[in-house]
Design an enzyme around this catalytic site. Structure first.
Site, PDB file in Angstrom:
ATOM      1  CG  HIS A   1      -3.588   5.097   0.355  1.00 27.57           C
ATOM      2  ND1 HIS A   1      -4.595   6.046   0.432  1.00 27.57           N
ATOM      3  CD2 HIS A   1      -4.082   3.975   0.961  1.00 27.57           C
ATOM      4  CE1 HIS A   1      -5.650   5.511   1.042  1.00 27.57           C
ATOM      5  NE2 HIS A   1      -5.361   4.262   1.371  1.00 27.57           N
TER       6      HIS A   1
ATOM      7  CE1 TYR B   1      -3.581  13.765  -2.892  1.00 24.14           C
ATOM      8  CE2 TYR B   1      -4.401  14.571  -0.785  1.00 24.14           C
ATOM      9  CZ  TYR B   1      -4.530  13.746  -1.894  1.00 24.14           C
ATOM     10  OH  TYR B   1      -5.620  12.913  -1.999  1.00 24.14           O
TER      11      TYR B   1
END
Length: 471
Positions: free
Chosen positions: A72, A135
């Site tokens: 992605h 993240y």
């Protein structure tokens, strides 16, 4: 289960994908467990990590070995690390450009992290149970954002997964992602040029070109003085704003209406842009003027000389500079005596010469001409080279001249007798003027050494004048 390495030094390693950087992190531990600084802005930016301004922290927990996710690519930057466990990571550049399709793979555990720039596809496969993949991102998810996806099994990039994909858990959505040949690359962050209908705006269009990610906006397209400007665009999609819009009628600025309009365009509008740039990590380029100085200095003005504007126009420009400087990523382009493709001093003198007029021209103001294509070239240079942010003087190079000297040069280059130009003082020139007259700085010479140090060599103003008159 791999043993975690303690005691590393904080360090950064570049990869074949531009902007994708692996960091080794110091992890401190004993028989009780371990501790690390997962994100430390001051230390990591000192090693070259972009000051990307994270706004959200996400965690993906995976309980089984072989869980595989991706590929992605989102329109934002990510700081990726592992809280527990270990992963094999694969990153593919899905941005427009020569590195499209470039692959990088490595393993991450809690002692290693990676900065993933906008448009680079991110994927991973867990190598230990109970792996938590974390993240930081510098934008919030939006259905309006542009994403790119790549099939995990794409033969073109040929990722060598440690555990074959037919033996692991992959979502149906990830299995359905396209091959590389069918991926629409993620375009660069947008560039907005304001004041696009003006002389500098037109020169910027010539310098930057017409590309899908570059937007040229005049006042009819975007009113910079509108209080709702912050909601006028999805600003996180923009990487650069070049503000070429300004109120430049120095004499009219001395009238009540002109004073209001000058402050709105030259001070209030840049302040709004600076707030937007600071909030969304945008580089703001703003064009300033020699009128922020009073012209009393003996010698050329440097970028850090204190402001001392004489009139409303100069005061409003100085205020705009102060506002723009609050944006962390800013270039203030200070220039003087601008000449472009519209009505200007050079064209007026050339017309007078052709019509046999012998003009009286001011000879007690000194400076250098600056042509809009040179300003545009300097702006493009600073952006492309990533020059340090700050203020840069941008004018033509060469000897200082008065307006009368320039008029004589125009006469000479167009084949007319330069002695037909008579020099007069500023006071004499405006003695019979109707309406207000803005005070002019007598010295508008700007020092160019800082600009030259970036590798940009300004052209001689006399040579640029000759080229301009030929064209």
């Amino acid at each position: 289960m791999a043993e975690l390495e303690f005691g590393k030094q904080l360090s950064a390693t570049r990869t074949p994908i531009p902007g994708l950087v692996v960091f080794d992190l110091p992890v401190h531990g004993d028989n009780r467990g371990w501790f690390k600084e997962n994100w430390q802005r001051e230390k990591m930016t000192a090693l070259g990590l972009p000051d990307f301004g994270p706004v959200q922290n996400n965690i993906s927990f995976n309980d089984a070995v072989g869980t595989t996710r991706g590929i992605h690519a989102e329109p934002w930057d990510k700081w990726v690390s592992v809280a527990t466990g270990r992963i094999f990571g694969a990153w593919v550049d899905l941005r427009e450009g020569p590195t499209f399709g470039t692959v990088f793979t490595t393993e991450l555990d809690p002692s290693r992290a990676i900065f993933v720039p906008r448009g680079v596809g991110n994927s991973y496969q867990t190598l230990e149970p109970d792996t938590a993949y974390t993240y930081l991102v510098n934008d919030h998810w939006s259905p309006e954002a542009e994403y790119a996806f790549l099939n995990l099994a794409d033969e073109t990039v040929g990722i060598d997964w440690p555990i074959p994909l037919d033996q692991v858990e992959v979502s149906a959505k990830d299995k359905a992602h396209p091959r590389l040949a069918e991926v629409a690359p993620i375009a660069p962050r947008k560039i907005l040029v304001t004041g696009a209908g003006g002389q500098l705006g037109r020169a910027l269009r010539q310098g930057l070109g017409d590309q899908p990610h570059i937007e040229y906006a005049g006042r009819a397209d975007l009113d910079l003085t509108d209080p709702s400007l912050a909601g006028a665009r999805r600003w996180r999609d923009y990487g650069t704003i070049i503000n070429a819009a300004a109120y430049t009628a120095a004499d009219l600025a001395e009238t009540p209406d002109g004073r209001r309009d000058a402050w709105r365009a030259n001070a209030d509008a840049p302040a709004r842009l600076a707030r937007i740039a600071a909030e969304h990590g945008i580089t703001l380029v703003h064009v300033s003027s020699d009128y922020v100085f009073d012209g009393s200095k003996d010698g050329a003005y440097a970028e850090d000389d204190p402001f001392s504007p004489l009139g409303v126009y100069g005061q409003s420009k100085a205020a705009g500079d102060v506002a723009v400087a609050t944006a962390p990523r800013h270039y203030i382009i200070r220039t003087s005596w601008v000449i472009g493709d519209g009505k200007n001093f050079v064209r007026t003198m050339a017309s007078l010469a052709e019509r046999g007029v012998d003009p009286k021209v001011v000879d007690d103001q000194i400076g250098r001409l600056t042509f809009t294509e040179d300003i545009a070239g300097a702006i493009v240079h600073l952006l492309e080279t990533g020059a340090p942010y700050g203020v840069y003087n941008v004018t033509g190079d060469g000897p200082e001249q008065s307006w009368a000297d320039i008029a004589r040069e125009v006469y000479r280059q167009t084949g007319h007798d330069p002695s037909r130009v008579t020099g007069v003082t500023t006071d004499e020139y405006f003695a019979n003027a109707e309406g207000p007259v803005a005070p002019r700085p007598r010295n508008s010479v700007l020092d160019l050494s800082k600009l030259r140090a970036t590798g940009f060599v300004p052209e001689s103003a006399v040579a640029s004048l000759e080229r301009y008159l030929r064209g």
